[in-house]
Design an enzyme around this catalytic site. Structure first.
Site, PDB file in Angstrom:
ATOM      1  N   HIS A  39       0.864  -1.185   0.000  1.00 48.78           N
ATOM      2  CA  HIS A  39       0.000   0.000   0.000  1.00 48.78           C
ATOM      3  C   HIS A  39       0.901   1.237   0.000  1.00 48.78           C
ATOM      4  CE1 HIS A  39      -2.843   2.915   1.774  1.00 48.78           C
ATOM      5  NE2 HIS A  39      -3.811   2.085   1.449  1.00 48.78           N
TER       6      HIS A  39
ATOM      7  N   ASP B 285       2.754  -4.600   8.142  1.00 52.20           N
ATOM      8  CA  ASP B 285       1.574  -3.757   7.980  1.00 52.20           C
ATOM      9  C   ASP B 285       0.366  -4.666   8.194  1.00 52.20           C
ATOM     10  OD1 ASP B 285      -0.627  -2.447   7.051  1.00 52.20           O
ATOM     11  OD2 ASP B 285       0.274  -1.779   5.166  1.00 52.20           O
TER      12      ASP B 285
ATOM     13  N   GLN C  82      -4.815  -5.333   7.184  1.00 54.90           N
ATOM     14  CA  GLN C  82      -5.795  -6.322   6.738  1.00 54.90           C
ATOM     15  C   GLN C  82      -5.708  -7.621   7.531  1.00 54.90           C
ATOM     16  OE1 GLN C  82      -8.079  -5.333   4.822  1.00 54.90           O
ATOM     17  NE2 GLN C  82      -7.151  -3.478   3.987  1.00 54.90           N
TER      18      GLN C  82
ATOM     19  N   LYS D 211     -10.524  -0.326  10.471  1.00 55.60           N
ATOM     20  CA  LYS D 211     -10.671  -1.569   9.702  1.00 55.60           C
ATOM     21  C   LYS D 211     -10.979  -2.745  10.624  1.00 55.60           C
ATOM     22  CE  LYS D 211      -7.338   0.118   6.341  1.00 55.60           C
ATOM     23  NZ  LYS D 211      -7.819   0.173   4.962  1.00 55.60           N
TER      24      LYS D 211
ATOM     25  N   CYS E  25      -4.689   2.325  -3.706  1.00 56.91           N
ATOM     26  CA  CYS E  25      -3.455   2.857  -3.119  1.00 56.91           C
ATOM     27  C   CYS E  25      -2.306   1.869  -3.285  1.00 56.91           C
ATOM     28  CB  CYS E  25      -3.633   3.201  -1.638  1.00 56.91           C
ATOM     29  SG  CYS E  25      -4.749   4.559  -1.374  1.00 56.91           S
TER      30      CYS E  25
HETATM   31  N1  PMP Z   1      -1.884  -0.691   4.560  1.00 62.34           N
HETATM   32  C1  PMP Z   1      -2.860  -1.440   4.059  1.00 62.34           C
HETATM   33  C2  PMP Z   1      -2.568  -2.857   3.633  1.00 62.34           C
HETATM   34  C3  PMP Z   1      -4.151  -0.917   3.953  1.00 62.34           C
HETATM   35  O1  PMP Z   1      -5.142  -1.668   3.458  1.00 62.34           O
HETATM   36  C4  PMP Z   1      -4.380   0.420   4.367  1.00 62.34           C
HETATM   37  C5  PMP Z   1      -5.748   1.048   4.216  1.00 62.34           C
HETATM   38  N2  PMP Z   1      -6.329   0.847   2.959  1.00 62.34           N
HETATM   39  C6  PMP Z   1      -3.322   1.161   4.890  1.00 62.34           C
HETATM   40  C7  PMP Z   1      -2.082   0.564   4.977  1.00 62.34           C
HETATM   41  C8  PMP Z   1      -3.499   2.546   5.403  1.00 62.34           C
HETATM   42  O2  PMP Z   1      -4.369   2.572   6.491  1.00 62.34           O
HETATM   43  P1  PMP Z   1      -4.917   3.955   7.072  1.00 62.34           P
HETATM   44  O3  PMP Z   1      -5.376   4.744   5.893  1.00 62.34           O
HETATM   45  O4  PMP Z   1      -6.026   3.546   7.975  1.00 62.34           O
HETATM   46  O5  PMP Z   1      -3.785   4.599   7.790  1.00 62.34           O
END
Ligand code: PMP
Length: 405
Positions: free
Chosen positions: A123, A200, A203, A226, A363
């Site tokens: 991401h 990270d 998920q 999430k 993203c």
């Molecule tokens: N890493 C992953 C794998 C994600 O799915 C996300 C959110 N889509 C993020 C990082 C970023 O999370 P946040 O926007 O809640 O900081």
């Protein structure tokens, strides 16, 4: 998991109804989950009859709120199998957690020519913070490739590591492909060259039973929104010895020991990394979210969502015009493309059918480039998802195919 159990869970989530009270087929849980009534009520109480600031007031309500805030920290520690709540830093979300590690640990430990290892499926939140610190320090980013079916390739990871590798930062579960990393193996590889591993967990925290000792990582981040909790709060877990050696990254109240104009000294972690008035109500609501998830059984969530993902993949495979991305065995996240239909058009038509999916690059632009597509359609499941959501999605896809001939 019985049908009744799933249905009762849907009933816990007021967000799963349309404005006129019909079922809303929410298949965008990987972006952000809906919130159960228990979380909404906890947040409401914390903002209402219980509200006061923490760590400062000498009056009872503030002391009570401080207990609630710190109890949330202990609850997180217990949920992720941390050795101590002192290893749990509250941040605004995973993005902030990764920025904190990059700016604090990175600035203190990265030198010119050191290597930072990421993978092709990361991401943007796990790419850009590293680019920023690489620019400041002269460190270099290496990218580990994927297997054919879209998992982080551990053989390639091993080949990417060098004695100059200082940190490896990888998605535990891909937000696009649903692929699950063998975290322990990645940790062992990283440690074999003396590097640290950041996972990270955006998920994975909502889908897997977690134990930091078993995972073997050095840092783990996730976002509360999430995990069926509120926005504005997330967690950075770090091994105690690492956090203790890290300099603060933001200055302000609450993170200090003593302030003089000549110099200041800093509180030990986790307070050292929590400058300013913290996310009090969000932490208390996150506690409620974790209680809710724990009640469902974190070890059952993955299986529930993976089964739905497999069912959806099987259904989509019967349509000639559909390309599926990612491995067969995955978390409850399914990315696909329909020939001749832009994912945004699909998303718009599905919206008319009260089905919400994600369409775009999620993203993860480098991953899109690797897959050779500008965007994918993504359906992602949550603990409240069931077969009725899949049926509604398939009806919507059928209608889309008719419209597009
Ligand atoms: N890493 C992953 C794998 C994600 O799915 C996300 C959110 N889509 C993020 C990082 C970023 O999370 P946040 O926007 O809640 O900081």
């Amino acid at each position: 998991m019985s049908e009744a159990a799933v249905l009762s869970r849907k009933a816990d989530f007021p967000g799963l109804l349309t404005a006129d009270g019909k079922p809303w087929h929410y298949l965008d849980t990987a972006a952000s989950s809906q919130k159960p009534r228990q979380v909404i009520d906890a947040m409401s109480r914390a903002l209402g009859e219980d509200y006061a600031t923490v760590h400062r007031g000498v009056y009872g309500r503030s002391a009570q709120m401080t207990l609630g805030y710190e109890a949330a920290r202990r609850r997180v520690a217990d949920f992720i199998g941390a050795d101590s709540e002192d290893e749990v830093v509250f941040v605004r979300g995973a993005t902030e957690g990764i920025n904190l590690v990059a700016q604090s640990w990175g600035a203190a430990n990265l030198r010119e020519g050191d290597r930072i290892v990421l993978s092709l499926l990361e991401h943007h939140s796990n790419i850009v913070p590293w680019q920023m610190i690489a620019e400041r320090t002269g460190a270099v980013i290496d990218v580990c490739s994927l297997t054919e079916d879209g998992r982080i390739d551990l053989g390639a990871l091993e080949a990417t590591l060098t004695p100059r590798t200082k940190i490896v930062s990888l998605a535990h579960v891909s937000n696009v492909l649903g692929s699950v990393l063998d975290a322990r193996a990645a940790a062992d590889l990283a440690h074999s060259v003396g590097a640290k591993l950041l996972l990270d967990g955006c998920q994975s925290a909502p889908r897997l039973a977690l134990d930091m000792t078993v995972l073997g990582c050095d840092f783990y981040v996730f976002s509360g929104h999430k995990l069926y909790g509120p926005t504005g709060i997330g967690v950075l877990w770090g091994r105690k010895d690492l956090l203790e050696a890290m300099p603060p990254w933001q200055g302000g109240g609450a993170m200090i020991e003593k302030v003089e104009f000549a110099r200041s000294t800093y509180a030990p972690p986790p307070q050292r990394f929590e400058a300013g008035t913290p996310m009090i109500t969000e932490a208390i609501a996150l506690h409620a979210a974790i209680d809710y998830v724990a009640e469902q059984g974190p070890d059952r969530l993955f299986a529930h969502e993976a089964t739905l993902a497999t069912t959806l993949r099987e259904e989509l495979r019967t349509l000639n015009s559909v390309t599926l991305f990612g491995p067969e065995e995955s978390a409850g996240i399914v990315s696909f493309a329909i020939e001749g239909v832009h994912p945004h058009d699909l998303g718009t038509i599905l919206d008319e059918e009260d089905v919400a999916i994600r369409a775009g690059h999620h993203c993860a632009q480098p991953l899109m480039e690797h897959l050779g597509v500008p965007a994918t359609a993504r359906a992602s499941f949550g603990l409240y998802s069931d077969e009725s959501d899949i049926a509604a999605l398939l009806r919507g896809i059928e209608r889309t195919l008719k419209i597009f001939g």
